[in-house]
Scaffold this active site. Structure first.
Site, PDB file in Angstrom:
ATOM      1  CB  ALA A  24      -0.940  -0.001   1.208  1.00  0.00           C
ATOM      2  CG  PHE A  35      -6.163  -1.673   3.555  1.00  0.00           C
ATOM      3  CD1 PHE A  35      -7.517  -1.613   3.296  1.00  0.00           C
ATOM      4  CD2 PHE A  35      -5.292  -1.889   2.492  1.00  0.00           C
ATOM      5  CE1 PHE A  35      -8.003  -1.765   2.004  1.00  0.00           C
ATOM      6  CE2 PHE A  35      -5.764  -2.044   1.206  1.00  0.00           C
ATOM      7  CZ  PHE A  35      -7.127  -1.980   0.965  1.00  0.00           C
ATOM      8  CD  GLN A 101       1.463  -7.208   0.451  1.00  0.00           C
ATOM      9  OE1 GLN A 101       2.216  -6.253   0.601  1.00  0.00           O
ATOM     10  NE2 GLN A 101       1.100  -7.983   1.456  1.00  0.00           N
ATOM     11  CG  ASP A 104      -3.559   0.639  -6.628  1.00  0.00           C
ATOM     12  OD1 ASP A 104      -2.940   0.146  -7.596  1.00  0.00           O
ATOM     13  OD2 ASP A 104      -3.005   0.950  -5.556  1.00  0.00           O
ATOM     14  CG  HIS A 121      -4.122  -9.227  -1.588  1.00  0.00           C
ATOM     15  ND1 HIS A 121      -3.372  -8.386  -0.785  1.00  0.00           N
ATOM     16  CD2 HIS A 121      -3.813 -10.499  -1.176  1.00  0.00           C
ATOM     17  CE1 HIS A 121      -2.660  -9.104   0.071  1.00  0.00           C
ATOM     18  NE2 HIS A 121      -2.908 -10.387  -0.159  1.00  0.00           N
ATOM     19  CG  ASN A 220       7.381   0.132   4.580  1.00  0.00           C
ATOM     20  OD1 ASN A 220       6.486   0.347   3.763  1.00  0.00           O
ATOM     21  ND2 ASN A 220       7.131  -0.108   5.859  1.00  0.00           N
ATOM     22  CB  ILE A 238       8.229   4.435  -2.917  1.00  0.00           C
ATOM     23  CG1 ILE A 238       8.128   3.514  -1.698  1.00  0.00           C
ATOM     24  CG2 ILE A 238       8.468   3.614  -4.193  1.00  0.00           C
ATOM     25  CD1 ILE A 238       6.845   2.722  -1.636  1.00  0.00           C
TER      26      ILE A 238
END
Length: 247
Positions: A24, A35, A101, A104, A121, A220, A238
């Site tokens: 995410a 999330f 994961q 979108d 996912h 991250n 990132i």
């Protein structure tokens, strides 16, 4: 003295086959909330279990109304500098696959061929019938909801219609998991971008890559449980880092 960007470049130059794994964190830079974070979606919306979705018509209608209430950021988001840098790495031939994961569709929109993207996912930008697997566009679902106040069963077979995602309690898709495992075994560099590495079984892939001898890079903003085994850890944005690495 080498900077983190220099070390990233050297690891990338030395590898023959890299895999990118995204969570995410890469999409928050496009305005899509995560999330689990402080402002994450699950602070405001309770996840619906797959079994409850299947068992109850009222739960299904609540699911769809909730989805459209919270989907504006997802549907309006555009690929950011991180997505575009990943696309450049794929196009250069350095990266053989992007395991994501995320649901979108932003990797596809960044220009990466769908056959290079492994969606663990699923994808939230369209729906599917759970029985006949017919794809249904979100515009059609939204029109139906506005016209009838509900989302009806599949017009082809009468099956249950759901976003093309994997929900809590739903079995992970066999083919993407197999493809991801194959890419993990074949790579010599595994790059994690924006994942807390807490959602299993997906989060097991970086450890499996390291166990197989691949070098491991983690970008991250927050620490992860695998920082201790990574060859390079960067706690930064990132887009900023990849933009400097890829150019």
């Amino acid at each position: 003295m080498l900077t983190d960007v220099d070390r990233f470049r050297h690891l990338l130059q030395d590898c023959h086959r890299a895999v990118v794994f995204t969570g995410a964190g890469i999409s928050t830079e496009s305005g899509i909330p995560d999330f689990r974070g402080p402002q994450g979606l699950w602070k405001h919306v309770k996840p619906i279990q797959f079994q409850d979705f299947i068992a109850s018509e009222s739960v299904r209608q609540h699911y769809w109304k909730q989805w459209f209430e919270h989907s504006a950021a997802l549907l309006s988001a555009k690929p950011n500098a991180g997505h575009l840098a990943v696309a450049k790495l794929v196009q250069s031939g350095k990266v053989s696959a992007v395991i994501t994961q995320n649901v979108d569709n932003l990797h596809q929109e960044s220009g990466i061929s769908a056959d290079k993207i492994i969606e663990l996912h699923g994808n939230s930008t369209y729906a599917k019938c759970l029985s006949c697997k017919r794809r249904i566009e979100m515009a059609e679902i939204e029109s139906e909801l506005q016209t009838f106040g509900e989302v009806k069963p599949c017009g082809d077979c009468g099956g249950i219609v759901k976003t093309a995602t994997i929900s809590f309690g739903q079995q992970m898709p066999d083919l993407p998991m197999r493809r991801a495992a194959e890419e993990v075994q074949a790579c010599d560099l595994f790059i994690v971008l924006g994942s807390s590495l807490t959602v299993y079984p997906a989060a097991a892939f970086p450890q499996a890559a390291a166990d197989s001898g691949a070098r491991l890079i983690i970008i991250n903003k927050e620490p992860t449980d695998l920082d201790r085994v990574a060859d390079l850890v960067i706690h930064a944005g990132i887009g900023e880092i990849l933009g400097a690495v890829v150019g």
